[in-house]
Scaffold this motif. Sequence first.
Motif, PDB file in Angstrom:
ATOM      1  N   VAL A  80     -35.488 110.933  11.222  1.00 47.30           N
ATOM      2  CA  VAL A  80     -34.941 111.418  12.635  1.00 47.30           C
ATOM      3  C   VAL A  80     -34.399 110.425  13.690  1.00 47.30           C
ATOM      4  N   ARG A  81     -34.760 109.184  13.391  1.00 48.43           N
ATOM      5  CA  ARG A  81     -34.482 108.124  14.400  1.00 48.43           C
ATOM      6  C   ARG A  81     -33.014 108.076  14.101  1.00 48.43           C
ATOM      7  N   ARG A  82     -32.539 108.076  12.890  1.00 48.94           N
ATOM      8  CA  ARG A  82     -31.108 107.735  12.467  1.00 48.94           C
ATOM      9  C   ARG A  82     -30.280 109.131  12.707  1.00 48.94           C
ATOM     10  N   ALA A  83     -30.788 110.354  12.972  1.00 47.88           N
ATOM     11  CA  ALA A  83     -30.038 111.387  13.241  1.00 47.88           C
ATOM     12  C   ALA A  83     -29.327 111.512  14.229  1.00 47.88           C
ATOM     13  N   ASP A  84     -28.220 112.463  14.356  1.00 45.49           N
ATOM     14  CA  ASP A  84     -27.363 112.534  15.745  1.00 45.49           C
ATOM     15  C   ASP A  84     -28.549 113.157  16.772  1.00 45.49           C
ATOM     16  N   PRO A  85     -28.314 112.396  17.975  1.00 40.68           N
ATOM     17  CA  PRO A  85     -29.318 112.959  18.990  1.00 40.68           C
ATOM     18  C   PRO A  85     -28.639 114.524  19.652  1.00 40.68           C
ATOM     19  N   ASP A  86     -28.396 115.383  18.747  1.00 37.29           N
ATOM     20  CA  ASP A  86     -28.143 116.769  19.339  1.00 37.29           C
ATOM     21  C   ASP A  86     -29.145 117.796  19.337  1.00 37.29           C
ATOM     22  N   GLY A  87     -30.412 117.280  18.953  1.00 41.07           N
ATOM     23  CA  GLY A  87     -31.373 118.249  18.789  1.00 41.07           C
ATOM     24  C   GLY A  87     -31.609 119.229  17.634  1.00 41.07           C
ATOM     25  N   TYR A  88     -30.620 118.661  16.672  1.00 40.84           N
ATOM     26  CA  TYR A  88     -30.723 119.965  15.434  1.00 40.84           C
ATOM     27  C   TYR A  88     -31.493 118.969  14.445  1.00 40.84           C
ATOM     28  N   THR A  89     -31.958 117.866  14.813  1.00 41.68           N
ATOM     29  CA  THR A  89     -32.963 117.290  13.754  1.00 41.68           C
ATOM     30  C   THR A  89     -34.241 116.775  14.800  1.00 41.68           C
ATOM     31  N   VAL A  98     -47.386 107.248  16.714  1.00 41.92           N
ATOM     32  CA  VAL A  98     -46.886 106.249  17.802  1.00 41.92           C
ATOM     33  C   VAL A  98     -47.447 104.816  17.540  1.00 41.92           C
ATOM     34  N   LEU A  99     -48.397 104.432  16.433  1.00 39.58           N
ATOM     35  CA  LEU A  99     -48.702 103.148  16.202  1.00 39.58           C
ATOM     36  C   LEU A  99     -47.690 102.294  15.496  1.00 39.58           C
ATOM     37  N   GLY A 100     -46.756 102.881  15.015  1.00 39.46           N
ATOM     38  CA  GLY A 100     -45.555 102.251  14.155  1.00 39.46           C
ATOM     39  C   GLY A 100     -45.933 100.962  13.562  1.00 39.46           C
ATOM     40  N   ARG A 101     -45.402  99.793  13.771  1.00 46.76           N
ATOM     41  CA  ARG A 101     -45.732  98.666  13.011  1.00 46.76           C
ATOM     42  C   ARG A 101     -47.044  98.143  13.193  1.00 46.76           C
ATOM     43  N   ASN A 102     -47.848  98.577  14.188  1.00 52.56           N
ATOM     44  CA  ASN A 102     -49.303  98.301  14.135  1.00 52.56           C
ATOM     45  C   ASN A 102     -50.077  98.711  12.825  1.00 52.56           C
ATOM     46  N   VAL A 103     -49.472  99.372  12.385  1.00 52.23           N
ATOM     47  CA  VAL A 103     -50.273 100.133  10.910  1.00 52.23           C
ATOM     48  C   VAL A 103     -49.427  99.915   9.688  1.00 52.23           C
ATOM     49  N   VAL A 104     -48.028 100.043   9.723  1.00 53.92           N
ATOM     50  CA  VAL A 104     -47.060  99.716   8.773  1.00 53.92           C
ATOM     51  C   VAL A 104     -46.195  98.487   9.066  1.00 53.92           C
ATOM     52  N   LYS A 105     -46.252  97.593   8.503  1.00 53.42           N
ATOM     53  CA  LYS A 105     -45.572  96.597   8.915  1.00 53.42           C
ATOM     54  C   LYS A 105     -43.915  96.452   8.812  1.00 53.42           C
ATOM     55  N   ALA A 106     -43.744  97.146   7.867  1.00 55.28           N
ATOM     56  CA  ALA A 106     -42.348  97.402   7.470  1.00 55.28           C
ATOM     57  C   ALA A 106     -41.701  98.487   8.136  1.00 55.28           C
ATOM     58  N   ALA A 107     -42.471  99.311   8.985  1.00 54.87           N
ATOM     59  CA  ALA A 107     -41.830 100.376   9.725  1.00 54.87           C
ATOM     60  C   ALA A 107     -40.628  99.979  10.357  1.00 54.87           C
ATOM     61  N   PRO A 108     -39.352 100.899  10.175  1.00 57.93           N
ATOM     62  CA  PRO A 108     -38.085 100.307  10.759  1.00 57.93           C
ATOM     63  C   PRO A 108     -37.730 100.821  12.206  1.00 57.93           C
ATOM     64  N   TYR A 109     -38.789 101.190  12.865  1.00 59.38           N
ATOM     65  CA  TYR A 109     -38.759 101.571  14.137  1.00 59.38           C
ATOM     66  C   TYR A 109     -39.819 101.195  15.383  1.00 59.38           C
ATOM     67  N   ASP A 110     -39.355 101.298  16.513  1.00 53.12           N
ATOM     68  CA  ASP A 110     -40.574 101.241  17.428  1.00 53.12           C
ATOM     69  C   ASP A 110     -40.601 102.679  18.202  1.00 53.12           C
ATOM     70  N   PRO A 111     -41.814 103.240  17.817  1.00 51.74           N
ATOM     71  CA  PRO A 111     -41.956 104.921  18.213  1.00 51.74           C
ATOM     72  C   PRO A 111     -41.933 105.138  19.710  1.00 51.74           C
ATOM     73  N   VAL A 112     -41.817 104.149  20.450  1.00 50.97           N
ATOM     74  CA  VAL A 112     -41.633 104.389  22.035  1.00 50.97           C
ATOM     75  C   VAL A 112     -40.325 104.055  22.280  1.00 50.97           C
ATOM     76  N   ALA A 113     -39.508 103.185  21.711  1.00 51.04           N
ATOM     77  CA  ALA A 113     -38.338 102.792  22.406  1.00 51.04           C
ATOM     78  C   ALA A 113     -37.060 103.340  21.317  1.00 51.04           C
ATOM     79  N   ASP A 114     -37.394 103.868  20.320  1.00 46.58           N
ATOM     80  CA  ASP A 114     -36.396 104.442  19.458  1.00 46.58           C
ATOM     81  C   ASP A 114     -36.320 105.983  19.451  1.00 46.58           C
ATOM     82  N   PHE A 115     -37.259 106.625  20.021  1.00 48.92           N
ATOM     83  CA  PHE A 115     -37.369 108.223  19.985  1.00 48.92           C
ATOM     84  C   PHE A 115     -37.388 108.655  21.516  1.00 48.92           C
TER      85      PHE A 115
END
Length: 323
Positions: A80-89, A98-115
């Motif tokens: 979803v992060r990599r999808a077009d921001p058009d509302g269709y994904t 919302v915990l992102g890298r706090n639980v999965v070190k390799a999480a490729p996103y910041d749940p606050v900044a990237d969504f």
Amino acid sequence: MRGMWRGLVGVAVASLVAVGGAAAQTYPTKPIRWILPYPPGGGTDVMGRLVAEAVAPRLGQQVIVVNQSGASGTVGSDAVRRADPDGYTLLFNASIFVLGRNVVKAAPYDPVADFTPVARIGEVPLILLASNGVTGQTIPEIVAAAKANPSGFNFGLSSLGSAGHLATLEFIRLAGTRIETIAYRGASPALTDLVAGNVQLMIDPITTLLPQAQAGRAKAVAVTAAARSPLAPDVPTTAEAGMPGLVLASWYGVWGPKGLPPAVVARVSAAMADAAKDPAFIAKLATYGIQPTYMGPAEFPGFMQADIDRSIALLRAAGFQPE
């Protein structure tokens, strides 16, 4: 000449903005992909499908549920992060997200900044189950059994960083004894091992775990709520069962990629708000022990940050390190 080019560029940009704004105003004009980042059968899957079914007629388009699981929910979320921001994904996810890298070190996103947060739609209490081979019914009795046989007790985790994981860490802290945790890829395999007696304890949303207790395949010990669940009125709260400090719930929400147009956010969140007031939708949720707790895009980010702060404090107190 330079001034003419500037003018043409300005006109082009203005035209693109106008077209984008018009597209957002007419949204949606085609089916929406509704990403559930976990396998079918878990609590997030159940709730996500119920919400998709409720918002589809309100948006006037198909909402196609896609289970895209893997890596504790990060595979589907990153899609979803990599999808077009058009509302269709769009992403439907639980509070773990919302915990992102706090639980999965390799999480490729910041749940606050990237969504783009769209809306919060519901929450569900958790329930503590014990395998039928565990001695005792109350929490103090189970803790005493674990202290007497520490190598014979394990907690099953449906996913790292989930509400069930946080509640498990808090249970262990309040119990004052070490109980090993085993992480699984979803609730179903964890439940299979609980029923088989390979793990002795598990905390997860009542939506997922209660049927096992009702079928007699495991013991329901307590719900992690301030009041008993109408879904299981005979199951005591954690306070009644001997651990008053253990009160946690899992909540659910919808996010889009970063840069989702405000008009799209407003359209989807309005559909969710309308569904949350619908008696038929409320009744469906009640059959799974879920409460409709709508929160729109204005309040949702603040709620998210408060939840992140509380959850990180629990993880740090338990000495948890992301994997």
